[in-house]
Scaffold this active site. Structure first.
Site, short mmCIF file in Angstrom:
data_model
loop_
_atom_site.label_atom_id
_atom_site.label_comp_id
_atom_site.label_asym_id
_atom_site.label_seq_id
_atom_site.Cartn_x
_atom_site.Cartn_y
_atom_site.Cartn_z
N GLU A 40 43.67 73.39 67.85
CA GLU A 40 44.87 73.91 67.19
C GLU A 40 45.24 75.26 67.79
O GLU A 40 44.49 76.22 67.67
CB GLU A 40 44.65 74.06 65.69
CG GLU A 40 45.84 74.68 64.96
CD GLU A 40 45.54 75.08 63.52
OE1 GLU A 40 46.26 75.96 63.00
OE2 GLU A 40 44.61 74.53 62.92
N ARG B 230 51.20 82.19 67.00
CA ARG B 230 51.17 83.60 66.57
C ARG B 230 51.28 84.56 67.75
O ARG B 230 51.21 85.78 67.56
CB ARG B 230 49.86 83.89 65.81
CG ARG B 230 49.68 83.07 64.56
CD ARG B 230 48.39 83.44 63.85
NE ARG B 230 47.99 82.42 62.90
CZ ARG B 230 46.82 82.41 62.28
NH1 ARG B 230 45.94 83.37 62.53
NH2 ARG B 230 46.51 81.45 61.43
N LYS C 47 45.40 70.21 54.72
CA LYS C 47 44.66 71.41 55.07
C LYS C 47 44.55 72.26 53.80
O LYS C 47 45.57 72.50 53.14
CB LYS C 47 45.42 72.17 56.15
CG LYS C 47 44.95 73.61 56.41
CD LYS C 47 45.85 74.26 57.45
CE LYS C 47 45.53 75.72 57.64
NZ LYS C 47 46.35 76.33 58.72
#
Length: 216
Positions: A49, A53, A136
């Site tokens: 993943e 950011r 999640k």
């Protein structure tokens, strides 16, 4: 025809079942992308993943997507624009810290399997009502950690989780021992000092250790 929530969860559940840990990656330098992915995949962690950011995130996803044996997803999806940019970059799945109808619709329309975030029983129920049963839990530790997941398992046995946020070597075992936890997301397998110094052999060792968690 758009991807249904059920189809999305079927795909993300399969990905979550490939290894006990999904590395959550914040990569600043695209030059690190390919060797980092190669080390993680070689160490037994094939699902990666890359969080959106950093300015380099989309380029990193593109570079990692070329690594044989790996499946690269985009994390921190917040908007439809994020969804489209991530898919165009080569992401094969998406991860979000939470969920909104707008975001869910965007991923379904883009045929991008989503692991949507939830932090409460109500959020998990709303997602399950829409058709998502692989979620999640975020932020995992701040939301109650393994104790919360254990409590959710009884009333919501049909929902599975990938807890992320505050999960590390000291508590990962308590998560992976739960029947409703398929895997965890964590960043401890890619310490920034090792990434910055290009110590891929050490990262491969950390990945190999993580790949064996929950199997003893």
């Amino acid at each position: 025809m758009n991807m249904t929530p059920s189809q999305a969860s079927h795909r993300t559940r399969a990905l979550c079942g490939l290894a006990p840990v999904i590395p959550v990656l914040v990569v600043h330098d695209p030059a690190h992308a390919k060797p980092l992915a190669e080390a993680l995949v070689k160490g037994g962690l094939p699902v990666l993943e890359v969080t959106l950011r950093t300015p380099a995130a989309l380029e990193v996803i593109g570079e990692m997507s070329s690594v044989a044996g790996g499946t690269v997803g985009a994390g921190t999806l917040l908007t439809p624009e994020d969804v489209h940019r991530a898919k165009d970059a080569g992401a094969q799945f998406g991860v979000s810290p939470g969920s909104t109808d707008t975001l869910l619709s965007a991923t379904e329309e883009a045929d991008l399997p989503l692991l949507p975030g939830a932090a409460s029983a109500s959020e998990a129920m709303c997602l399950a009502e829409r058709g998502y049963d692989m979620l999640k839990l975020f932020p995992a530790e701040a939301s109650g950690g393994a104790a919360m997941l254990r409590a959710l398992a009884a009333p919501l046995p049909h929902i599975s989780f990938c807890p992320t946020g505050g999960v590390g070597p000291s508590n990962v075992g308590s998560y992976l021992s739960l029947p409703n936890t398929i895997c965890v997301g964590g960043s401890w397998v890619t310490p920034d000092r090792l990434v910055q110094s290009g110590n891929w052999d050490e990262i491969e060792k950390l990945a190999r250790a993580a790949s064996q968690l929950g199997r003893d």
